[in-house]
Motif scaffolding. Structure first.
Motif, PDB file in Angstrom:
ATOM      1  N   ARG A 178       0.841  -1.189   0.000  1.00 23.66           N
ATOM      2  CA  ARG A 178       0.000   0.000   0.000  1.00 23.66           C
ATOM      3  C   ARG A 178       0.882   1.247   0.000  1.00 23.66           C
ATOM      4  O   ARG A 178       2.095   1.159  -0.106  1.00 23.66           O
ATOM      5  CB  ARG A 178      -0.949  -0.013   1.211  1.00 23.66           C
ATOM      6  CG  ARG A 178      -1.971  -1.152   1.148  1.00 23.66           C
ATOM      7  CD  ARG A 178      -2.937  -1.098   2.321  1.00 23.66           C
ATOM      8  NE  ARG A 178      -3.775   0.082   2.288  1.00 23.66           N
ATOM      9  CZ  ARG A 178      -4.944   0.162   1.655  1.00 23.66           C
ATOM     10  NH1 ARG A 178      -5.424  -0.879   0.986  1.00 23.66           N
ATOM     11  NH2 ARG A 178      -5.663   1.267   1.705  1.00 23.66           N
ATOM     12  N   SER A 179       0.267   2.397   0.139  1.00 21.29           N
ATOM     13  CA  SER A 179       1.027   3.650   0.139  1.00 21.29           C
ATOM     14  C   SER A 179       1.915   3.732   1.373  1.00 21.29           C
ATOM     15  O   SER A 179       1.697   3.051   2.387  1.00 21.29           O
ATOM     16  CB  SER A 179       0.074   4.844   0.122  1.00 21.29           C
ATOM     17  OG  SER A 179      -0.617   4.936   1.362  1.00 21.29           O
ATOM     18  N   PHE A 180       2.931   4.599   1.298  1.00 16.88           N
ATOM     19  CA  PHE A 180       3.812   4.795   2.442  1.00 16.88           C
ATOM     20  C   PHE A 180       3.011   5.262   3.662  1.00 16.88           C
ATOM     21  O   PHE A 180       3.237   4.796   4.779  1.00 16.88           O
ATOM     22  CB  PHE A 180       4.891   5.820   2.094  1.00 16.88           C
ATOM     23  CG  PHE A 180       5.767   6.197   3.257  1.00 16.88           C
ATOM     24  CD1 PHE A 180       6.658   5.285   3.798  1.00 16.88           C
ATOM     25  CD2 PHE A 180       5.692   7.465   3.812  1.00 16.88           C
ATOM     26  CE1 PHE A 180       7.457   5.624   4.885  1.00 16.88           C
ATOM     27  CE2 PHE A 180       6.492   7.818   4.889  1.00 16.88           C
ATOM     28  CZ  PHE A 180       7.379   6.891   5.426  1.00 16.88           C
ATOM     29  N   ALA A 181       2.065   6.171   3.450  1.00 23.10           N
ATOM     30  CA  ALA A 181       1.269   6.688   4.566  1.00 23.10           C
ATOM     31  C   ALA A 181       0.449   5.581   5.220  1.00 23.10           C
ATOM     32  O   ALA A 181       0.368   5.487   6.448  1.00 23.10           O
ATOM     33  CB  ALA A 181       0.354   7.809   4.085  1.00 23.10           C
ATOM     34  N   SER A 182      -0.167   4.724   4.406  1.00 25.32           N
ATOM     35  CA  SER A 182      -0.973   3.638   4.958  1.00 25.32           C
ATOM     36  C   SER A 182      -0.098   2.641   5.698  1.00 25.32           C
ATOM     37  O   SER A 182      -0.457   2.143   6.775  1.00 25.32           O
ATOM     38  CB  SER A 182      -1.748   2.941   3.838  1.00 25.32           C
ATOM     39  OG  SER A 182      -2.705   2.047   4.375  1.00 25.32           O
ATOM     40  N   GLY A 183       1.067   2.347   5.144  1.00 27.82           N
ATOM     41  CA  GLY A 183       1.983   1.438   5.819  1.00 27.82           C
ATOM     42  C   GLY A 183       2.459   1.991   7.148  1.00 27.82           C
ATOM     43  O   GLY A 183       2.554   1.258   8.146  1.00 27.82           O
ATOM     44  N   LEU A 184       2.748   3.295   7.181  1.00 23.31           N
ATOM     45  CA  LEU A 184       3.210   3.909   8.425  1.00 23.31           C
ATOM     46  C   LEU A 184       2.107   3.901   9.473  1.00 23.31           C
ATOM     47  O   LEU A 184       2.364   3.651  10.658  1.00 23.31           O
ATOM     48  CB  LEU A 184       3.683   5.342   8.163  1.00 23.31           C
ATOM     49  CG  LEU A 184       4.376   6.032   9.340  1.00 23.31           C
ATOM     50  CD1 LEU A 184       5.655   5.297   9.729  1.00 23.31           C
ATOM     51  CD2 LEU A 184       4.689   7.488   9.001  1.00 23.31           C
ATOM     52  N   ALA A 185       0.880   4.152   9.062  1.00 25.40           N
ATOM     53  CA  ALA A 185      -0.246   4.105  10.007  1.00 25.40           C
ATOM     54  C   ALA A 185      -0.391   2.718  10.613  1.00 25.40           C
ATOM     55  O   ALA A 185      -0.652   2.571  11.811  1.00 25.40           O
ATOM     56  CB  ALA A 185      -1.534   4.522   9.298  1.00 25.40           C
ATOM     57  N   ALA A 186      -0.216   1.684   9.787  1.00 23.32           N
ATOM     58  CA  ALA A 186      -0.315   0.314  10.277  1.00 23.32           C
ATOM     59  C   ALA A 186       0.807  -0.008  11.251  1.00 23.32           C
ATOM     60  O   ALA A 186       0.582  -0.573  12.334  1.00 23.32           O
ATOM     61  CB  ALA A 186      -0.296  -0.665   9.101  1.00 23.32           C
ATOM     62  N   ALA A 187       2.042   0.356  10.891  1.00 20.70           N
ATOM     63  CA  ALA A 187       3.184   0.065  11.753  1.00 20.70           C
ATOM     64  C   ALA A 187       3.118   0.858  13.060  1.00 20.70           C
ATOM     65  O   ALA A 187       3.408   0.319  14.143  1.00 20.70           O
ATOM     66  CB  ALA A 187       4.482   0.373  11.011  1.00 20.70           C
TER      67      ALA A 187
END
Length: 302
Positions: A142-151
């Protein structure tokens, strides 16, 4: 990790559609929404459900009908683990299978292949990839932003440790999106308290802006003032993601919204008296990279 389904969700068995106890077929009953073949939900509940909840219903109703059972992965694992996304939820269920046994995907199920199976956890009797693996997979695809939100979320909620994220990152080193996932794990921070804060920080990283201190505490002669979302000490600038949401969320049930506004104004005044500037932004502004960059640039964050 148990979650309650709406009371009116009706599941069918493998060979027939749901039948009411009085013998009526769902197609003959008004007020039902078809989630998928054999699964129906009260129309009012479906209309009131968020996109995340609708996808969860699709996932939960699909698992019992899989011809070849397989653990859930990616967004399908995330929705059962309560891991947030930025962007849309998919329209198909994601499962994981070994490369040599992987089957064909369908209109409703995506079968993802892997050389070796990762760790799994069980949510309400359903096997899903571990929170750490799920976050890494989302960061890859997914997008970097979505990945960061998940992590950020798995760290903040203690669903996973940074070491576990690193282990899963190494396991997927030959997979697509590995570089983006590594950047996500590098910047993941348990101090992020909302998806909006993760989105904001992702934009700052993408724009190569000076990164702020997270959750900085402030005090004055009267004592503790509060914690701020972001603080650039060299600029003496405080950043707050969607302050209106922040103080409305903190409003107690039955409380006076005008009092909440007044309390927030007093808080901001105390922060400013310490010599700090203040900049606020909303979800829509954070989503628009250029607008977000201009907003921060006006305050000296370049």
């Amino acid at each position: 990790m148990t979650r309650q389904l709406p009371k009116h969700l009706l599941f069918a068995d493998q060979t027939s559609t749901a039948i009411f106890l009085d013998g009526r077929h769902p197609s003959k009953v008004s007020g039902l929404h078809r989630v998928r073949r054999g699964t129906y939900l009260d129309v009012a509940e479906w209309q009131a459900a968020t996109a995340q909840k609708r996808y969860e219903l699709l996932v939960r109703s699909t698992v019992p009908q899989l011809k070849r059972p397989a653990p859930l992965a990616h967004e399908s694992a995330a929705v059962l683990l309560g891991i947030p996304l930025i962007g849309s939820w998919p329209s198909r269920v994601q499962v994981l299978e070994r490369t040599r046994t992987g089957g064909r995907s369908s209109a409703l199920v995506v079968r993802r292949a892997t050389r070796s199976m990762p760790l799994f956890v069980e949510v309400d009797g359903i096997l899903v990839t571990s929170p750490a693996r799920t976050a890494v997979d989302l960061a890859r695809t997914r997008s970097f932003a979505s990945g960061l939100a998940a992590a950020d979320h798995v760290l903040a909620s203690s669903l996973a440790t940074r070491e576990e994220l690193e282990v899963e990152l190494d396991k997927t080193s030959r997979s697509g999106g590995h570089g983006r996932a590594r950047l996500v794990v590098t910047h993941a921070d348990a101090r992020a308290e909302s998806v909006g804060e993760s989105l904001s920080r992702a934009r700052m990283i993408e724009l190569d802006l000076p990164l702020p201190v997270l959750q900085q505490e402030f005090y004055d002669e009267d004592g503790f003032i509060g914690r701020t979302d972001f603080w650039w000490p060299e600029l003496k600038l405080i950043g707050e993601f969607d302050g209106r949401v922040k103080f409305s969320r903190e409003l107690s049930p039955g409380g006076d919204p005008h009092e909440a506004l007044w309390q927030e104004k007093q808080r901001e005044d105390r922060l400013r008296r310490l010599g700090n500037g203040m900049v606020r932004w909303t979800w829509s502004q954070a989503l628009k990279t250029d607008e977000f960059a201009r907003l921060l640039a006006r305050e000296g964050v370049r």
